[in-house]
Write a protein that holds these residues in place. Structure first.
Motif, PDB file in Angstrom:
ATOM      1  N   ASP A 196      -5.527  -3.247  -6.346  1.00  0.00           N
ATOM      2  CA  ASP A 196      -6.750  -2.916  -6.986  1.00  0.00           C
ATOM      3  C   ASP A 196      -7.614  -3.197  -5.668  1.00  0.00           C
ATOM      4  O   ASP A 196      -8.374  -4.020  -5.577  1.00  0.00           O
ATOM      5  N   LEU A 197      -8.002  -1.947  -5.004  1.00  0.00           N
ATOM      6  CA  LEU A 197      -8.640  -2.061  -3.835  1.00  0.00           C
ATOM      7  C   LEU A 197      -9.992  -1.261  -3.644  1.00  0.00           C
ATOM      8  O   LEU A 197     -10.485  -1.338  -2.552  1.00  0.00           O
ATOM      9  N   LYS A 198     -10.427  -0.706  -4.660  1.00  0.00           N
ATOM     10  CA  LYS A 198     -11.585   0.138  -4.269  1.00  0.00           C
ATOM     11  C   LYS A 198     -12.743  -0.561  -3.858  1.00  0.00           C
ATOM     12  O   LYS A 198     -13.501  -0.429  -3.116  1.00  0.00           O
ATOM     13  N   ASP A 263       4.942   1.044  -4.334  1.00  0.00           N
ATOM     14  CA  ASP A 263       4.442   2.415  -4.709  1.00  0.00           C
ATOM     15  C   ASP A 263       2.918   2.126  -5.077  1.00  0.00           C
ATOM     16  O   ASP A 263       2.254   2.899  -5.052  1.00  0.00           O
ATOM     17  N   LYS A 264       2.716   0.994  -5.887  1.00  0.00           N
ATOM     18  CA  LYS A 264       1.454   0.670  -6.493  1.00  0.00           C
ATOM     19  C   LYS A 264       0.514   0.442  -5.329  1.00  0.00           C
ATOM     20  O   LYS A 264      -0.796   1.030  -5.335  1.00  0.00           O
ATOM     21  N   MET A 265       0.784  -0.262  -4.170  1.00  0.00           N
ATOM     22  CA  MET A 265       0.075  -0.422  -3.085  1.00  0.00           C
ATOM     23  C   MET A 265      -0.492   0.914  -2.654  1.00  0.00           C
ATOM     24  O   MET A 265      -1.605   1.069  -2.124  1.00  0.00           O
ATOM     25  N   LYS A 266       0.431   1.967  -2.161  1.00  0.00           N
ATOM     26  CA  LYS A 266       0.056   3.147  -1.812  1.00  0.00           C
ATOM     27  C   LYS A 266      -0.591   3.720  -2.546  1.00  0.00           C
ATOM     28  O   LYS A 266      -1.680   4.510  -2.037  1.00  0.00           O
ATOM     29  N   ARG A 267      -0.355   3.893  -3.764  1.00  0.00           N
ATOM     30  CA  ARG A 267      -1.131   4.719  -4.757  1.00  0.00           C
ATOM     31  C   ARG A 267      -2.781   4.050  -4.658  1.00  0.00           C
ATOM     32  O   ARG A 267      -3.838   4.775  -4.842  1.00  0.00           O
ATOM     33  N   LEU A 269      -4.119   2.726  -2.335  1.00  0.00           N
ATOM     34  CA  LEU A 269      -4.976   2.923  -0.972  1.00  0.00           C
ATOM     35  C   LEU A 269      -5.326   4.556  -1.208  1.00  0.00           C
ATOM     36  O   LEU A 269      -6.709   4.779  -1.002  1.00  0.00           O
ATOM     37  N   GLN A 270      -4.466   5.382  -1.571  1.00  0.00           N
ATOM     38  CA  GLN A 270      -4.745   7.001  -1.831  1.00  0.00           C
ATOM     39  C   GLN A 270      -6.348   6.999  -2.846  1.00  0.00           C
ATOM     40  O   GLN A 270      -6.954   7.529  -2.459  1.00  0.00           O
ATOM     41  N   GLU A 271      -5.968   6.189  -3.923  1.00  0.00           N
ATOM     42  CA  GLU A 271      -7.035   6.327  -4.943  1.00  0.00           C
ATOM     43  C   GLU A 271      -8.401   5.628  -4.313  1.00  0.00           C
ATOM     44  O   GLU A 271      -9.375   6.091  -4.821  1.00  0.00           O
ATOM     45  N   ALA A 272      -8.382   4.644  -3.633  1.00  0.00           N
ATOM     46  CA  ALA A 272      -9.461   3.847  -2.872  1.00  0.00           C
ATOM     47  C   ALA A 272     -10.328   5.205  -2.158  1.00  0.00           C
ATOM     48  O   ALA A 272     -11.546   4.969  -1.750  1.00  0.00           O
ATOM     49  N   ILE A 273      -9.698   6.022  -1.594  1.00  0.00           N
ATOM     50  CA  ILE A 273     -10.184   6.948  -0.545  1.00  0.00           C
ATOM     51  C   ILE A 273     -10.282   8.644  -1.252  1.00  0.00           C
ATOM     52  O   ILE A 273     -10.720   9.372  -0.256  1.00  0.00           O
ATOM     53  N   VAL A 274     -10.060   8.804  -2.292  1.00  0.00           N
ATOM     54  CA  VAL A 274     -10.134   9.945  -2.834  1.00  0.00           C
ATOM     55  C   VAL A 274     -11.460  10.479  -2.732  1.00  0.00           C
ATOM     56  O   VAL A 274     -12.534   9.791  -3.018  1.00  0.00           O
TER      57      VAL A 274
END
Length: 274
Positions: A196-198, A263-267, A269-274
């Motif tokens: 949960d990185l946003k 996989d959750k970590m990678k997702r 990160l990707q969602e944080a920079i969409v």
């Protein structure tokens, strides 16, 4: 000669021992940063040629030895994961070292920090990174971003990059503010999941440059997937006894959870920079 590591894409480098050096002389005071670290000549007990280190004193920090432990933990983990981290050392300051210093304020700081402190090799002719990321450095920026999200480093931000730019990437330093999850009771509303990185991502130095880009984090997480429990135990064994605290098992538990959910970590990160 201080040890360095050369990461391999197929095999993680070993967690090398952290040398213990003696403080020999003070070259100056770094005015940047709230702890105002010292430039110090340091040498091994065997009498090798002194080397310049940037030294942080535990007496200058709000959490004292806990901050030094976070610095060392972050540096060793960064080296394992392929980040460019200056060589580190534990700097021993003798109990009477302060008596050789004329400046009374500085002497007082040294008097309050006898024993083991944290040192990072001084980087000569260093360049601060520009706000815009060169295309040649985009992947290095993404890897730095991924590393900082893993350790929840809130201190690499637009007005304080805590890194230098090299010809091929970035040289990272200052991790004393990382690992805030070491004190889970301090998180209002409870500790977030590692993925949960946003909120953390939005304050990062590279957030705006990476937002909307097509950068990949595959190589970073391929390395992270190779980290075993032995690595955490070895890192922790590098901490001096007085740097050990209740924070260390909390750091390990959080990082293990991240490693078990690649996989959750990678997702995340990707969602944080969409």
């Amino acid at each position: 000669m201080l040890p360095t590591t050369t990461p391999s894409p197929n095999l993680l480098p070993p967690v090398l021992p952290v040398p213990i050096l003696d403080a020999v002389a003070i070259d100056g005071v770094k005015e940047h940063g709230k702890t105002r670290p010292l430039s110090m000549l340091c040498s091994s007990p065997g009498g090798d040629e002194p080397i310049m280190f940037v030294v942080k004193l535990y007496g200058d920090m709000d959490l004292a030895h806990c901050r030094l432990a976070r610095e060392l933990y972050g540096a060793l983990l960064g080296q394992i994961l392929g980040m460019n981290i200056p060589p580190i050392a534990i700097i021993n300051i003798s109990s009477d070292f302060y008596t050789s210093v004329r400046d009374q304020a500085l002497a007082s700081r040294l008097r309050n920090s006898p024993g083991y402190n944290f040192g990072s090799r001084l980087v000569e002719q260093a360049l601060m990174p520009p706000i815009s990321v060169p295309p040649s450095h985009l992947q290095a920026a993404a890897d730095t971003f991924a590393f900082d999200m893993l350790i929840r480093n809130v201190d690499r931000k637009p007005d304080k990059s805590n890194m230098f730019q090299s010809a091929t990437g970035y040289i990272l330093f200052d991790h004393e503010e990382a690992f805030p999850y070491a004190r889970p009771h301090m998180w209002l509303g409870g500790l977030p999941e590692p993925w949960d990185l946003k909120e953390t991502a939005q304050g990062h130095f590279f957030y705006k440059q990476l937002k909307g880009s097509n950068v990949q984090f595959d190589d970073f997480f391929a390395k992270l997937s190779l980290v075993s429990d032995d690595f955490w135990a070895t890192i922790e064994s590098r901490l001096p006894a007085e740097w050990q605290s209740d924070e260390i098992p909390n750091i390990r538990s959080y990082l293990q959870k991240a490693c078990n959910n690649i996989d959750k970590m990678k997702r995340g990160l990707q969602e944080a920079i969409v």
